[in-house]
Write an enzyme that holds these catalytic residues in place. Structure first.
Site, mmCIF file in Angstrom:
data_model
loop_
_atom_site.group_PDB
_atom_site.id
_atom_site.type_symbol
_atom_site.label_atom_id
_atom_site.label_comp_id
_atom_site.label_asym_id
_atom_site.label_seq_id
_atom_site.Cartn_x
_atom_site.Cartn_y
_atom_site.Cartn_z
ATOM 1 N N ASP A 50 26.721 -12.580 -21.955
ATOM 2 C CA ASP A 50 26.408 -11.154 -22.004
ATOM 3 C C ASP A 50 25.090 -10.822 -21.309
ATOM 4 O O ASP A 50 24.626 -9.683 -21.358
ATOM 5 C CB ASP A 50 26.358 -10.659 -23.448
ATOM 6 C CG ASP A 50 25.309 -11.390 -24.286
ATOM 7 O OD1 ASP A 50 24.624 -12.274 -23.735
ATOM 8 O OD2 ASP A 50 25.181 -11.062 -25.483
ATOM 9 N N LYS A 74 -10.355 7.604 4.213
ATOM 10 C CA LYS A 74 -9.252 8.355 4.800
ATOM 11 C C LYS A 74 -9.754 9.681 5.356
ATOM 12 O O LYS A 74 -10.536 10.383 4.705
ATOM 13 C CB LYS A 74 -8.164 8.619 3.760
ATOM 14 C CG LYS A 74 -7.440 7.372 3.282
ATOM 15 C CD LYS A 74 -6.367 7.729 2.268
ATOM 16 C CE LYS A 74 -5.642 6.478 1.784
ATOM 17 N NZ LYS A 74 -4.598 6.807 0.768
ATOM 18 N N ASP A 92 -8.147 -7.154 -1.029
ATOM 19 C CA ASP A 92 -7.545 -6.239 -2.000
ATOM 20 C C ASP A 92 -7.156 -7.030 -3.241
ATOM 21 O O ASP A 92 -7.050 -8.261 -3.188
ATOM 22 C CB ASP A 92 -6.311 -5.560 -1.402
ATOM 23 C CG ASP A 92 -6.027 -4.206 -2.027
ATOM 24 O OD1 ASP A 92 -6.658 -3.884 -3.066
ATOM 25 O OD2 ASP A 92 -5.181 -3.473 -1.495
#
Length: 281
Positions: free
Chosen positions: A33, A182, A209
């Site tokens: 399942d 930006k 990052d």
């Protein structure tokens, strides 16, 4: 004993070696399942350290099962989250939305004595946990795989992440730092991304990052840097998610090298955070 989640087997093995602790072999049984069940035949002792990055819904459920069996078999349970999924959903952005990071934190708090996270995207998520929450900083390790570079420029994706770039720069021992800013054109609406105050032309650039997910922002930044006639561009990150075709985007943009840690185990995971975690314990 170190109990590994299936997404963190290499890191768990490295940490077990660092701490000279036994590494459990976790058995998984799947049912028709779609459900599954875990088993650790040799579980038991004073301390269980569960090392499990929650990079998917199944990984979250797997961690809950590991915590439950550890709670029954060990005196103390510490949960290490090399990468915590849903950590960026630390607030509801629209009416009718859950704070998913809070929901996950509450669930993970139920069967552990302490949680240790490696550089979560938002350290404030620790407030959502009902048990002590500690953060370990693996950022200095990102300097290790970098080649010999002459006065490199370490660039953060935004001003809020400049501390990460400064940490990697300090660990590398050479270079300077800046962050992307930006700028939107009033005439065309186009957005350009460029260093806020440093002229990158002719310099080798290291983009730093905490997470690279889709790679879209990073690849756009690489493209614009090449338009500014920089030298080689490298990418280093703490959590190399690299969803879908992210790695191909970076290559197409002209990246010279990509490295991440093993908080998320990917081909680019050249740096292990195991020594940093071992220092914590």
């Amino acid at each position: 004993m170190i109990l590994p989640g299936s997404a963190s087997q290499s890191l768990a093995a490295a940490l077990a070696d660092q701490l000279d602790e036994p590494l459990a072999v976790v058995e998984t049984e799947h049912f028709a399942d779609g459900e599954f069940k875990l088993r650790v035949p040799a579980a038991g002792g004073d301390l269980a350290i569960i090392v499990a990055a929650t990079t998917s819904a199944e990984a979250h459920l797997e961690l809950l099962q590991l915590q439950d069996l550890a709670r029954e078999a060990f005196d103390e349970v510490v949960t290490v989250l090399p990468y915590m999924g849903y950590a960026r959903q630390d607030k509801s952005f629209r009416d009718g939305e859950p704070v998913s990071a809070r929901a996950v934190a509450r669930a993970l708090s139920a069967s552990t004595d302490r949680v240790v996270a490696v550089n979560p995207h938002e350290p404030a998520i620790g407030d959502f946990f009902d048990v002590p929450f500690d953060v370990v900083d693996a950022a200095p390790r990102l300097a290790e795989p970098l080649p010999d570079l002459d006065d490199p420029l370490f660039l953060a994706p935004d001003e809020g992440a400049i501390g990460l770039a400064e940490t990697v720069c300090d660990a590398y021992g050479d270079g300077s730092t800046d962050y992307f800013e930006k700028t939107r054109s009033y005439d065309t609406g186009d957005v350009t991304v460029e260093p806020s105050g440093t002229e990158p032309a002719g310099r080798t650039v290291v983009l730093v990052d905490d997470i690279v997910a889709t790679g879209s922002t990073m690849s756009a930044a690489i493209g614009q840097l090449h338009e500014r006639n920089v030298g080689e561009v490298y990418v280093t990150c703490l959590h190399p998610m690299f969803a879908a075709n992210a790695r191909s985007k970076l290559a197409d943009a002209g990246v010279a090298g990509v490295w991440g840690t093993d908080t998320i185990e990917r081909p680019a995971s050249a740096v292990s955070v195991a020594p940093t975690l071992a220092d914590y314990f």
